[in-house]
Write an enzyme that holds these catalytic residues in place. Structure first.
Site, PDB file in Angstrom:
ATOM      1  N   ASP A  50      21.589  83.360  22.542  1.00 34.39           N
ATOM      2  CA  ASP A  50      22.433  82.624  23.480  1.00 34.39           C
ATOM      3  C   ASP A  50      22.347  83.363  24.814  1.00 34.39           C
ATOM      4  O   ASP A  50      22.801  84.509  24.923  1.00 34.39           O
ATOM      5  CB  ASP A  50      23.872  82.586  22.965  1.00 34.39           C
ATOM      6  CG  ASP A  50      24.820  81.843  23.888  1.00 34.39           C
ATOM      7  OD1 ASP A  50      24.449  81.547  25.039  1.00 34.39           O
ATOM      8  OD2 ASP A  50      25.964  81.568  23.459  1.00 34.39           O
ATOM      9  N   ASN A  77      13.297  79.398  29.818  1.00 35.92           N
ATOM     10  CA  ASN A  77      13.331  77.950  30.020  1.00 35.92           C
ATOM     11  C   ASN A  77      14.739  77.363  29.925  1.00 35.92           C
ATOM     12  O   ASN A  77      14.999  76.293  30.465  1.00 35.92           O
ATOM     13  CB  ASN A  77      12.430  77.264  28.996  1.00 35.92           C
ATOM     14  CG  ASN A  77      12.513  75.755  29.076  1.00 35.92           C
ATOM     15  OD1 ASN A  77      12.062  75.147  30.041  1.00 35.92           O
ATOM     16  ND2 ASN A  77      13.094  75.139  28.056  1.00 35.92           N
ATOM     17  N   TYR A 164      22.703  72.281  40.696  1.00 37.95           N
ATOM     18  CA  TYR A 164      21.493  72.579  39.930  1.00 37.95           C
ATOM     19  C   TYR A 164      20.390  73.101  40.840  1.00 37.95           C
ATOM     20  O   TYR A 164      19.707  74.083  40.521  1.00 37.95           O
ATOM     21  CB  TYR A 164      21.019  71.329  39.193  1.00 37.95           C
ATOM     22  CG  TYR A 164      19.673  71.483  38.527  1.00 37.95           C
ATOM     23  CD1 TYR A 164      19.539  72.190  37.345  1.00 37.95           C
ATOM     24  CD2 TYR A 164      18.531  70.931  39.103  1.00 37.95           C
ATOM     25  CE1 TYR A 164      18.301  72.347  36.739  1.00 37.95           C
ATOM     26  CE2 TYR A 164      17.290  71.075  38.501  1.00 37.95           C
ATOM     27  CZ  TYR A 164      17.175  71.781  37.321  1.00 37.95           C
ATOM     28  OH  TYR A 164      15.943  71.933  36.726  1.00 37.95           O
ATOM     29  N   LYS A 168      18.292  76.820  40.919  1.00 36.12           N
ATOM     30  CA  LYS A 168      16.841  77.014  40.829  1.00 36.12           C
ATOM     31  C   LYS A 168      16.297  77.750  42.053  1.00 36.12           C
ATOM     32  O   LYS A 168      15.306  78.486  41.944  1.00 36.12           O
ATOM     33  CB  LYS A 168      16.147  75.666  40.652  1.00 36.12           C
ATOM     34  CG  LYS A 168      16.392  75.047  39.272  1.00 36.12           C
ATOM     35  CD  LYS A 168      15.958  75.983  38.136  1.00 36.12           C
ATOM     36  CE  LYS A 168      16.070  75.338  36.773  1.00 36.12           C
ATOM     37  NZ  LYS A 168      15.639  76.229  35.677  1.00 36.12           N
ATOM     38  N   THR A 199      13.545  64.169  30.337  1.00 33.03           N
ATOM     39  CA  THR A 199      14.241  64.990  29.339  1.00 33.03           C
ATOM     40  C   THR A 199      15.744  64.757  29.452  1.00 33.03           C
ATOM     41  O   THR A 199      16.220  64.096  30.375  1.00 33.03           O
ATOM     42  CB  THR A 199      13.972  66.498  29.541  1.00 33.03           C
ATOM     43  OG1 THR A 199      14.616  66.935  30.750  1.00 33.03           O
ATOM     44  CG2 THR A 199      12.486  66.803  29.629  1.00 33.03           C
TER      45      THR A 199
END
Length: 241
Positions: A50, A77, A164, A168, A199
Site C-alpha cells: 500500500d 504506477n 490530478y 503529475k 481506464t
C-alpha cells in the site's frame, strides 16, 4: 510494481512478464493481487504493498530482499484521479478538482498516492535497486502534468488542469530530482506518459487501448544500462516537462 492489478498497470506487468521479467504485483488486497497474477501468468507473484502505508512499504522491501536479493526494475504506477466514487464522469472530475474550489482534503488524498507514494516507495526500494547491475525506475506520469503544454493557451486540455494534473507535475519534478541524486549510480530514473488511455482513472473515457498506454513504460523499463536518465516521454517521443 505498484498499481498493477488493473488498467495500464496490469498491461505493463503482462508485457514485462512476456519479456521474461518476473513481476511482483504490489496491491493492498490479496484478492486483487491474486487475480492480477493469474491474468499475467507464471512470471508473476503477489506482494502486499500500500503506497500510502509506510509499514507496508518497509515490509515489501524486506520481502523482496529476503526472497530475491535485489530489485532490477521499479515501476511506480499507482495513482488516483480524484478521491470520489468510481464511475464519476471525467467532466465532473475536472469541475470538482479545480484549484480554486477543491478541498484541501481532496488535494492531500490525491498527493498521498500520486506523489508521496512515489517518493516513499522509491526511497524504500533504493537499497535493493543499488544491488542490481543496471536498475531502472519508471514513474508513470501524464501529459496532463506538463507545464510547457498547459502554458499554451491553444491547448484544448488546459481547462482540466487541476488536482490530478498538478500531482503529475510534482511526479515529473520528483523524477528529475531522483535522476540528479542518482546520476552517478547504476540506476536510471525516467517518467513516461501513457497517453489518454481508456481506464478507470478517467471513467473509461480515454481514446487509447491499454496496450498502447503500456508501450512506453515497457520500453523504458527494458532499456537497460545503455538507456538515458531524467527523461519524460510517450510512445510518440519526448514530452515537454
Amino acid at each position: 510494481m505498484t498499481g498493477a492489478n488493473r488498467g495500464i498497470g496490469l498491461q505493463i506487468a503482462k508485457d514485462l512478464a512476456a519479456n521474461g521479467i518476473f513481476v511482483l504485483v504490489g496491491t493492498r488486497e490479496q484478492d486483487q493481487g491474486r487475480l492480477a497474477v493469474n491474468a499475467i501468468g507464471e512470471n508473476a507473484g503477489w506482494l502486499r504493498l500500500d503506497v500510502t502505508d509506510d509499514r507496508s512499504i518497509r515490509d515489501a522491501a524486506d520481502t523482496i530482499l529476503s526472497e530475491f536479493g535485489c530489485l532490477d526494475i521499479l515501476v511506480n504506477n499507482a495513482a488516483i484521479s480524484h478521491a470520489g466514487k468510481d464511475g464519476t464522469p471525467l467532466v465532473e472530475i475536472g469541475k470538482r478538482t479545480k484549484l480554486s474550489t477543491v478541498s484541501l482534503e481532496e488535494v492531500r488524498s490525491v498527493f498521498e498516492t500520486n506523489v508521496f507514494g512515489v517518493i516513499a516507495v522509491t526511497q524504500a526500494m533504493l537499497p535493493l535497486l543499488k544491488l542490481s547491475p543496471a536498475a531502472r525506475i519508471v514513474n508513470v506520469s501524464s501529459g496532463a502534468g506538463s507545464l510547457g503544454s498547459h502554458s499554451n493557451p491553444t491547448n484544448p486540455a488546459r481547462s482540466m488542469f487541476g488536482t490530478y494534473s498538478i500531482s503529475k507535475t510534482a511526479v515529473n519534478a520528483v523524477t528529475v530530482a531522483f535522476s540528479i541524486d542518482l546520476e552517478k549510480s547504476n540506476i536510471k530514473v525516467n517518467a513516461v506518459c501513457p497517453g489518454f488511455t481508456c481506464t478507470g482513472l478517467n471513467n473509461f473515457e480515454g481514446s487509447q487501448t491499454v496496450e498502447q498506454g503500456a508501450r512506453e513504460a515497457v520500453r523504458i523499463a527494458l532499456s537497460g544500462a545503455q538507456g538515458r536518465s531524467g527523461t519524460f516521454s510517450s510512445f510518440g517521443g519526448p514530452m515537454s516537462w
